[in-house]
Write an enzyme that holds these catalytic residues in place. Structure first.
Site, PDB file in Angstrom:
ATOM      1  CG  HIS A  21     -35.297 -52.637 -45.620  1.00 61.06           C
ATOM      2  ND1 HIS A  21     -35.444 -54.008 -45.457  1.00 61.06           N
ATOM      3  CD2 HIS A  21     -35.120 -52.137 -46.738  1.00 61.06           C
ATOM      4  CE1 HIS A  21     -35.087 -54.258 -46.927  1.00 61.06           C
ATOM      5  NE2 HIS A  21     -35.093 -53.122 -47.452  1.00 61.06           N
ATOM      6  CG  MET A  50     -30.352 -54.633 -53.446  1.00 63.96           C
ATOM      7  SD  MET A  50     -31.359 -53.163 -53.298  1.00 63.96           S
ATOM      8  CE  MET A  50     -31.079 -52.775 -51.581  1.00 63.96           C
TER       9      MET A  50
END
Ligand code: DX5
Ligand code: ZN
Length: 223
Positions: free
Chosen positions: A32, A67
């Site tokens: 991740h 993000m």
């Protein structure tokens, strides 16, 4: 099978390649990668250049969590860097469906993420067009935060919605996942468990990932 995705946000940045190799050897399923732009979240991390370099260090899929604002500007770069999954935030994506299509047109799995305060209803209409739904269980921006307990019912609700509308969509949970709460999060319906500080801060990756795996695969005891 449930999957464990170590977040390299909490890895030793001076040895990222070695850290990835270590969690791969310890049994991780995905890597991740948290990308932050200092606008959507109050932190900055890495970009496509570094991801492209890291791509050579492992065979594990790269689960790239953007993000960032205006993610549509960077899909091409993150695709070329070797991302296997790209997840964008619904709060940062004005034309969410168009961005998902852009990702899928590159042959990459598309994910959509929700901040803790964002209702699931916001993504329900596009569920059939995505590959994974990422429910944030901390406010994005930093590793090592505490899991927001009120998110457990949201995870269960997300799973219910997925099963009703698009059962092939994976449900990923990100933020504050530890050995103590991983089982209840998985039981609530998570398919992919992201864990940063609890793995990279543990000092023993095989032991920690092994213990997580044991919890995720243990048969349910009925009395
Ligand atoms: C937070 C990131 C997470 C974070 C998780 O903004 O999206 O992936 O690294 O880290 P832990 O497991 O430490 O909460
Ligand atoms: Zn993340």
């Amino acid at each position: 099978m449930k999957q464990i995705a170590p977040s390299i946000l909490s890895a030793d940045g001076s040895r990222l390649g070695e850290e990835i190799a270590a969690v791969e050897a310890a049994g991780a399923d995905l890597i991740h990668i948290d990308v932050m732009d200092g606008h959507f979240v109050p932190n900055l991390t890495i970009g496509p250049g570094l991801i492209a370099s890291l791509r050579k260090t492992t065979r594990l899929p790269f689960d790239v969590h953007l993000m960032i604002e205006n993610p549509e500007r960077y899909i091409d770069a993150f695709a070329k860097a070797g991302s296997d999954r790209i997840t964008v935030h619904t709060e940062a994506s004005i034309h969410l469906h168009r961005i998902i299509s852009m990702i899928r047109e590159k042959g990459i799995r598309a994910g959509v993420s929700l901040n803790p305060a964002t209702p699931l209803a916001q993504v329900e209409p596009i569920l059939p067009d995505i590959d994974l739904l990422l429910v944030m269980t901390v406010n994005p921006g930093f590793g090592g935060q505490k899991f927001i307990g009120g998110m457990l019912p949201k995870i269960a609700q997300a799973k219910k919605m997925i099963m009703a509308v698009a059962p092939e969509v994976f449900l990923e949970v990100d933020g504050g996942v530890t050995l103590k709460n991983i089982l209840s999060i998985a039981d609530a319906g998570a398919d992919i468990l992201v864990a940063g500080a609890s793995i990279f801060g543990s000092g023993n990756y095989p032991e920690t990932i092994g213990a997580m795996r044991a919890l995720l695969t243990a048969p349910t005891v009925s009395v």
